[in-house]
Design a protein around this motif. Structure first.
Motif, PDB file in Angstrom:
ATOM      1  N   HIS A 305     -24.136  -1.354  -3.346  1.00  0.00           N
ATOM      2  CA  HIS A 305     -23.914  -2.350  -4.387  1.00  0.00           C
ATOM      3  C   HIS A 305     -23.591  -1.692  -5.723  1.00  0.00           C
ATOM      4  O   HIS A 305     -22.718  -2.152  -6.473  1.00  0.00           O
ATOM      5  N   LEU A 306     -24.300  -0.596  -6.014  1.00  0.00           N
ATOM      6  CA  LEU A 306     -24.068   0.064  -7.302  1.00  0.00           C
ATOM      7  C   LEU A 306     -22.693   0.731  -7.337  1.00  0.00           C
ATOM      8  O   LEU A 306     -22.057   0.792  -8.397  1.00  0.00           O
ATOM      9  N   ALA A 307     -22.215   1.214  -6.176  1.00  0.00           N
ATOM     10  CA  ALA A 307     -20.862   1.780  -6.119  1.00  0.00           C
ATOM     11  C   ALA A 307     -19.832   0.719  -6.495  1.00  0.00           C
ATOM     12  O   ALA A 307     -18.861   0.987  -7.214  1.00  0.00           O
ATOM     13  N   ARG A 308     -20.040  -0.501  -6.001  1.00  0.00           N
ATOM     14  CA  ARG A 308     -19.130  -1.597  -6.343  1.00  0.00           C
ATOM     15  C   ARG A 308     -19.211  -1.907  -7.839  1.00  0.00           C
ATOM     16  O   ARG A 308     -18.193  -2.100  -8.511  1.00  0.00           O
ATOM     17  N   TRP A 309     -20.430  -1.947  -8.363  1.00  0.00           N
ATOM     18  CA  TRP A 309     -20.607  -2.258  -9.789  1.00  0.00           C
ATOM     19  C   TRP A 309     -20.008  -1.156 -10.662  1.00  0.00           C
ATOM     20  O   TRP A 309     -19.371  -1.424 -11.681  1.00  0.00           O
ATOM     21  N   ARG A 310     -20.192   0.093 -10.222  1.00  0.00           N
ATOM     22  CA  ARG A 310     -19.616   1.222 -10.953  1.00  0.00           C
ATOM     23  C   ARG A 310     -18.089   1.119 -10.968  1.00  0.00           C
ATOM     24  O   ARG A 310     -17.446   1.282 -12.001  1.00  0.00           O
ATOM     25  N   GLY A 311     -17.532   0.818  -9.791  1.00  0.00           N
ATOM     26  CA  GLY A 311     -16.080   0.673  -9.710  1.00  0.00           C
ATOM     27  C   GLY A 311     -15.570  -0.451 -10.587  1.00  0.00           C
ATOM     28  O   GLY A 311     -14.515  -0.338 -11.226  1.00  0.00           O
ATOM     29  N   ASN A 312     -16.309  -1.552 -10.618  1.00  0.00           N
ATOM     30  CA  ASN A 312     -15.933  -2.683 -11.456  1.00  0.00           C
ATOM     31  C   ASN A 312     -15.874  -2.268 -12.926  1.00  0.00           C
ATOM     32  O   ASN A 312     -14.890  -2.522 -13.634  1.00  0.00           O
ATOM     33  N   ALA A 313     -16.944  -1.603 -13.396  1.00  0.00           N
ATOM     34  CA  ALA A 313     -16.992  -1.203 -14.804  1.00  0.00           C
ATOM     35  C   ALA A 313     -15.902  -0.185 -15.131  1.00  0.00           C
ATOM     36  O   ALA A 313     -15.234  -0.284 -16.168  1.00  0.00           O
ATOM     37  N   LEU A 314     -15.716   0.771 -14.229  1.00  0.00           N
ATOM     38  CA  LEU A 314     -14.692   1.789 -14.479  1.00  0.00           C
ATOM     39  C   LEU A 314     -13.292   1.189 -14.455  1.00  0.00           C
ATOM     40  O   LEU A 314     -12.406   1.615 -15.216  1.00  0.00           O
ATOM     41  N   ALA A 315     -13.081   0.196 -13.573  1.00  0.00           N
ATOM     42  CA  ALA A 315     -11.774  -0.472 -13.539  1.00  0.00           C
ATOM     43  C   ALA A 315     -11.501  -1.190 -14.857  1.00  0.00           C
ATOM     44  O   ALA A 315     -10.372  -1.198 -15.352  1.00  0.00           O
ATOM     45  N   LEU A 316     -12.543  -1.777 -15.427  1.00  0.00           N
ATOM     46  CA  LEU A 316     -12.375  -2.508 -16.683  1.00  0.00           C
ATOM     47  C   LEU A 316     -11.963  -1.589 -17.829  1.00  0.00           C
ATOM     48  O   LEU A 316     -11.276  -2.019 -18.768  1.00  0.00           O
ATOM     49  N   ILE A 317     -12.400  -0.319 -17.783  1.00  0.00           N
ATOM     50  CA  ILE A 317     -12.023   0.613 -18.862  1.00  0.00           C
ATOM     51  C   ILE A 317     -10.855   1.502 -18.448  1.00  0.00           C
ATOM     52  O   ILE A 317     -10.494   2.435 -19.170  1.00  0.00           O
ATOM     53  N   GLY A 318     -10.263   1.215 -17.266  1.00  0.00           N
ATOM     54  CA  GLY A 318      -9.075   1.939 -16.829  1.00  0.00           C
ATOM     55  C   GLY A 318      -9.333   3.350 -16.351  1.00  0.00           C
ATOM     56  O   GLY A 318      -8.440   4.205 -16.401  1.00  0.00           O
ATOM     57  N   ASP A 319     -10.530   3.633 -15.854  1.00  0.00           N
ATOM     58  CA  ASP A 319     -10.883   4.973 -15.384  1.00  0.00           C
ATOM     59  C   ASP A 319     -10.337   5.210 -13.974  1.00  0.00           C
ATOM     60  O   ASP A 319     -10.442   4.349 -13.101  1.00  0.00           O
ATOM     61  N   GLU A 320      -9.772   6.395 -13.743  1.00  0.00           N
ATOM     62  CA  GLU A 320      -9.176   6.732 -12.448  1.00  0.00           C
ATOM     63  C   GLU A 320     -10.202   6.759 -11.317  1.00  0.00           C
ATOM     64  O   GLU A 320      -9.860   6.595 -10.153  1.00  0.00           O
ATOM     65  N   GLU A 321     -11.466   6.978 -11.634  1.00  0.00           N
ATOM     66  CA  GLU A 321     -12.496   7.046 -10.598  1.00  0.00           C
ATOM     67  C   GLU A 321     -12.778   5.698  -9.954  1.00  0.00           C
ATOM     68  O   GLU A 321     -13.411   5.623  -8.897  1.00  0.00           O
ATOM     69  N   ALA A 322     -12.317   4.630 -10.562  1.00  0.00           N
ATOM     70  CA  ALA A 322     -12.677   3.286 -10.104  1.00  0.00           C
ATOM     71  C   ALA A 322     -12.282   3.037  -8.660  1.00  0.00           C
ATOM     72  O   ALA A 322     -13.055   2.489  -7.875  1.00  0.00           O
ATOM     73  N   VAL A 323     -11.058   3.442  -8.269  1.00  0.00           N
ATOM     74  CA  VAL A 323     -10.549   3.122  -6.938  1.00  0.00           C
ATOM     75  C   VAL A 323     -11.443   3.710  -5.852  1.00  0.00           C
ATOM     76  O   VAL A 323     -11.799   3.033  -4.886  1.00  0.00           O
ATOM     77  N   GLY A 324     -11.848   4.965  -6.008  1.00  0.00           N
ATOM     78  CA  GLY A 324     -12.702   5.609  -5.007  1.00  0.00           C
ATOM     79  C   GLY A 324     -14.026   4.891  -4.842  1.00  0.00           C
ATOM     80  O   GLY A 324     -14.482   4.632  -3.722  1.00  0.00           O
ATOM     81  N   SER A 325     -14.670   4.550  -5.952  1.00  0.00           N
ATOM     82  CA  SER A 325     -15.947   3.841  -5.897  1.00  0.00           C
ATOM     83  C   SER A 325     -15.802   2.482  -5.226  1.00  0.00           C
ATOM     84  O   SER A 325     -16.655   2.068  -4.428  1.00  0.00           O
ATOM     85  N   LEU A 326     -14.705   1.791  -5.525  1.00  0.00           N
ATOM     86  CA  LEU A 326     -14.530   0.453  -4.989  1.00  0.00           C
ATOM     87  C   LEU A 326     -14.242   0.461  -3.493  1.00  0.00           C
ATOM     88  O   LEU A 326     -14.739  -0.399  -2.754  1.00  0.00           O
ATOM     89  N   TYR A 327     -13.465   1.425  -3.022  1.00  0.00           N
ATOM     90  CA  TYR A 327     -13.209   1.490  -1.581  1.00  0.00           C
ATOM     91  C   TYR A 327     -14.469   1.913  -0.827  1.00  0.00           C
ATOM     92  O   TYR A 327     -14.710   1.466   0.305  1.00  0.00           O
ATOM     93  N   THR A 328     -15.291   2.738  -1.446  1.00  0.00           N
ATOM     94  CA  THR A 328     -16.592   3.066  -0.848  1.00  0.00           C
ATOM     95  C   THR A 328     -17.439   1.806  -0.720  1.00  0.00           C
ATOM     96  O   THR A 328     -18.065   1.553   0.318  1.00  0.00           O
ATOM     97  N   ALA A 329     -17.430   1.003  -1.768  1.00  0.00           N
ATOM     98  CA  ALA A 329     -18.189  -0.246  -1.741  1.00  0.00           C
ATOM     99  C   ALA A 329     -17.624  -1.219  -0.720  1.00  0.00           C
ATOM    100  O   ALA A 329     -18.374  -1.939  -0.039  1.00  0.00           O
ATOM    101  N   LEU A 330     -16.299  -1.255  -0.570  1.00  0.00           N
ATOM    102  CA  LEU A 330     -15.667  -2.168   0.385  1.00  0.00           C
ATOM    103  C   LEU A 330     -16.099  -1.845   1.814  1.00  0.00           C
ATOM    104  O   LEU A 330     -16.346  -2.743   2.623  1.00  0.00           O
TER     105      LEU A 330
END
Length: 391
Positions: A305-330
């Motif tokens: 769950h935290l990986a998804r939340w991390r990806g969400n926050a990073l996506a909002l600030i345009g951070d490149e790390e977001a995609v990796g965190s979100l696919y892990t959460a998916l």
């Protein structure tokens, strides 16, 4: 409850403002509302008027020229996720009663409240849990009647309870139910109802002397401000929630509050503060796959769950790390969290848009739209449309 014909100009405006506001919050045309009424009727084997007649009804309902009957009100409440009062736009009626003979009734209700046992409180909690499970899997729109009745029962039990040993357990049950009802209201676009439910949840948590419930309700209330475009104020409120929880909070709730702070900071454009809050969430989160907080049943948070939340926050600030965190959460997402999957797909779309990967963004938005339509989430649908406009 039969909704009577409103013949005055004021009454007409109320119906227009109630039904039309609820319809436009979902971005439905009158024609779409007619189709949804017909679809609901087919699914539930209900008899409704012809398509041509329904078109006239919807127009006349919104302009105050026709009363909404009990039959159609029950359909519209489910489709639009609103209460009777929100549907018609009318204020709550003041309580009535006999000034002379009211003591007998009052004492009867106080006696009934005194007899609320721990078994009854557990029944209240179980009912909230059932509504939480249905909401998670099917969405909030269809639960408005059940949730309204549940809150009313709990409020009555607390209102007429006298002694602390009876009041505190009921107040705790009300705090949890009111916060759930508030999040459901926010999801279906009933923002004023959401705000009022959060205030009710906070008062109940204070009555119960439960800082964790107070912190949780306060932090979720910050999302109302955030969605209204007041992210800086929301940041202050979510940090106040951490203060209110103090040392009484469980590690999982503390991690949840930091994750909420990170998301809200991201929406406020506070990039470094967002990253710092994410780091704090990681430090506080207990290890292991267990997601549910035994001290706070509304909190679900583990590494996935935290990986998804991390990806969400990073996506909002345009951070490149977001995609990796979100696919892990998916990959790790719980299939019972149906509505949350729409948010995850929106996060992935946002992350891909930031990288200029528009085909992938389109695909995730398509899947997010399917889920949002299934659960009736106005909040997610609004975000989908905002992202679609960026493509």
């Amino acid at each position: 409850m039969l909704l009577l014909r409103l013949n005055t100009p004021c009454g007409a405006a109320q119906v227009m403002n109630g039904l039309r506001t609820a319809r436009t919050a979902r971005e439905w045309s009158q024609e779409r509302l007619v189709r949804e009424i017909e679809r609901h009727a087919r699914q539930h084997l209900l008899s409704v008027a012809s398509t041509a007649s329904l078109r006239v009804y919807v127009s006349e309902w919104e302009n105050g020229r026709r009363a909404i009957s009990t039959r159609y009100a029950s359909i519209l409440r489910v489709l639009l996720g609103v209460t009777d009062d929100e549907l018609t736009g009318k204020p709550e009626a003041p309580p009535t009663g006999s000034a002379v003979d009211g003591y007998d009734e009052l004492m009867g209700r106080i006696d009934a409240a005194r007899n609320v046992s721990q078994t009854m409180v557990k029944t209240f909690m179980d009912q909230t849990e059932l509504l939480r499970t249905i909401d998670r899997q099917l969405g909030a729109a269809s639960l408005v009647d059940q949730m309204t009745a549940h809150l009313s029962t709990l409020e009555d039990a607390l209102t007429f309870a006298v002694l602390p040993e009876t009041r505190r357990p009921v107040a705790l049950a009300l705090a949890g139910a009111a916060t759930l009802a508030a999040w459901q209201a926010l999801d279906v676009g009933a923002v004023e109802r959401a705000w009022r439910h959060y205030e009710l949840g906070k008062r109940a948590a204070q009555e119960a002397d439960e800082p964790m419930y107070l912190a949780h309700a306060t932090a979720e209330q910050a999302y109302v401000l955030c969605d209204a475009g007041r992210a800086p104020m929301a940041v202050e409120l979510v940090r106040d929630a951490q203060r209110l929880g103090g040392t009484a909070m469980s590690p999982r709730l503390r991690a949840w509050l930091y994750a909420a702070e990170a998301e809200i900071c991201a929406r406020a454009g506070l990039q470094e503060e967002c990253r710092r809050a994410l780091d704090n969430a990681m430090k506080c989160l207990p290890s292991g796959e267990e997601a549910r907080d035994p001290d706070m049943l509304s909190i679900f948070l583990n590494g996935g769950h935290l990986a998804r939340w991390r990806g969400n926050a990073l996506a909002l600030i345009g951070d490149e790390e977001a995609v990796g965190s979100l696919y892990t959460a998916l990959e790790a997402t719980d299939p019972t969290f149906i509505r949350a999957s729409a948010g995850l797909r929106c996060d992935l779309a946002q992350a891909h848009v930031a990288r200029g990967e528009y085909d992938q963004a389109h695909e995730h938005l398509r899947q997010a739209r399917l889920v949002a339509n299934r659960t009736g989430s106005v909040r997610h649908r609004r975000r989908i449309e905002q992202l679609t406009q960026r493509l």
